[in-house]
Design an enzyme around this catalytic site. Sequence first.
Site, PDB file in Angstrom:
ATOM      1  CB  CYS A 127      38.826  20.475 120.330  1.00 36.09           C
ATOM      2  SG  CYS A 127      40.299  21.176 119.597  1.00 36.09           S
TER       3      CYS A 127
ATOM      4  CB  CYS B 169      38.751  20.653 112.205  1.00 39.97           C
ATOM      5  SG  CYS B 169      38.528  22.244 113.028  1.00 39.97           S
TER       6      CYS B 169
HETATM    7  N1  DGL Z   1      37.605  22.704 116.570  1.00 38.45           N
HETATM    8  C1  DGL Z   1      38.960  22.366 116.645  1.00 38.45           C
HETATM    9  C2  DGL Z   1      39.327  21.020 116.160  1.00 38.45           C
HETATM   10  O1  DGL Z   1      38.450  20.181 116.074  1.00 38.45           O
HETATM   11  C3  DGL Z   1      39.943  23.446 116.882  1.00 38.45           C
HETATM   12  C4  DGL Z   1      40.637  23.966 115.695  1.00 38.45           C
HETATM   13  C5  DGL Z   1      41.558  25.115 115.998  1.00 38.45           C
HETATM   14  O2  DGL Z   1      41.340  25.840 116.958  1.00 38.45           O
HETATM   15  O3  DGL Z   1      42.512  25.268 115.220  1.00 38.45           O
HETATM   16  O4  DGL Z   1      40.444  20.719 115.839  1.00 38.45           O
END
Ligand code: DGL
Length: 258
Positions: free
Chosen positions: A72, A183
């Site tokens: 993440c 993301c």
């Molecule tokens: N998959 C996430 C990232 O890479 C999380 C995004 C989120 O929950 O807003 O930032």
Amino acid sequence: MKKPIGFFDSGIGGLSILNSLVEKLPNESFIYLSDNKNCPYGNKSHKEITNFSLKNSKKLIELNCKMIIVACNTATTNCINLLREKIPVPIIGIEPGIRPAILNTKTKNIGVLATEKTLESKLFNSTSKDNIKDGIKVHEQIGYRLVNEIEKGINGNILIENYLKKYLSPMIKNNIDYLVLGCTHYNFLEEKINKILSKNVKIVDTISPVTNHVIKTLKSLKIENKNRSNNSIDIIYNGNKLSKEFMKTNYQISYLDF
Ligand code: DGL
């Protein structure tokens, strides 16, 4: 007993990294925590993101993980240093791959699509500012509501296409030749994004560099598994339900209140 490699994300985004590692590391076991009860992270406070990340990491330690991949960008850019201080296993983070875009752009315009809290973070701003040179412009865009929609499923989800058109059109006007996906959820949108952008625009995701980094780290720390027996890939979620759209058939999915 085999020690697994742990993952966490706010939802299914980090599966884009897990899927790649499962292919490359057939001898390893994996545990993936989808904290979808608290999804999305991208519009939460720095403190909340830090607390979620610590909670997830502690759970992965309890589950005997030998390494943690923060799958993440939002969690990585907000609290990776704190996690490395507090959690007693190697921690691998994921940051927007802005460097290759800066090194290779010809139009001197690059786009970054990421969450609000990634774009605001100190880590992202120091990384991008350190690298900017020769009048290169970085066009940042928050992917408002994209994560919520991806969690519902991307097939036939027309809202995703509408949001993407809206978010990418200023970048297209500014003549970007690289788009950085900041993301892990957005990795699943590459096909849709390619339909909107011209062929001259290259998409930068961090799946391969992170996969290679994990493989190298396991080797250098001598903690890789040498045989295939007793492998498992466990996906654990804590929200109402979890989309199976990007799961492979051998993944075991279960609910846990963590
Ligand atoms: N998959 C996430 C990232 O890479 C999380 C995004 C989120 O929950 O807003 O930032």
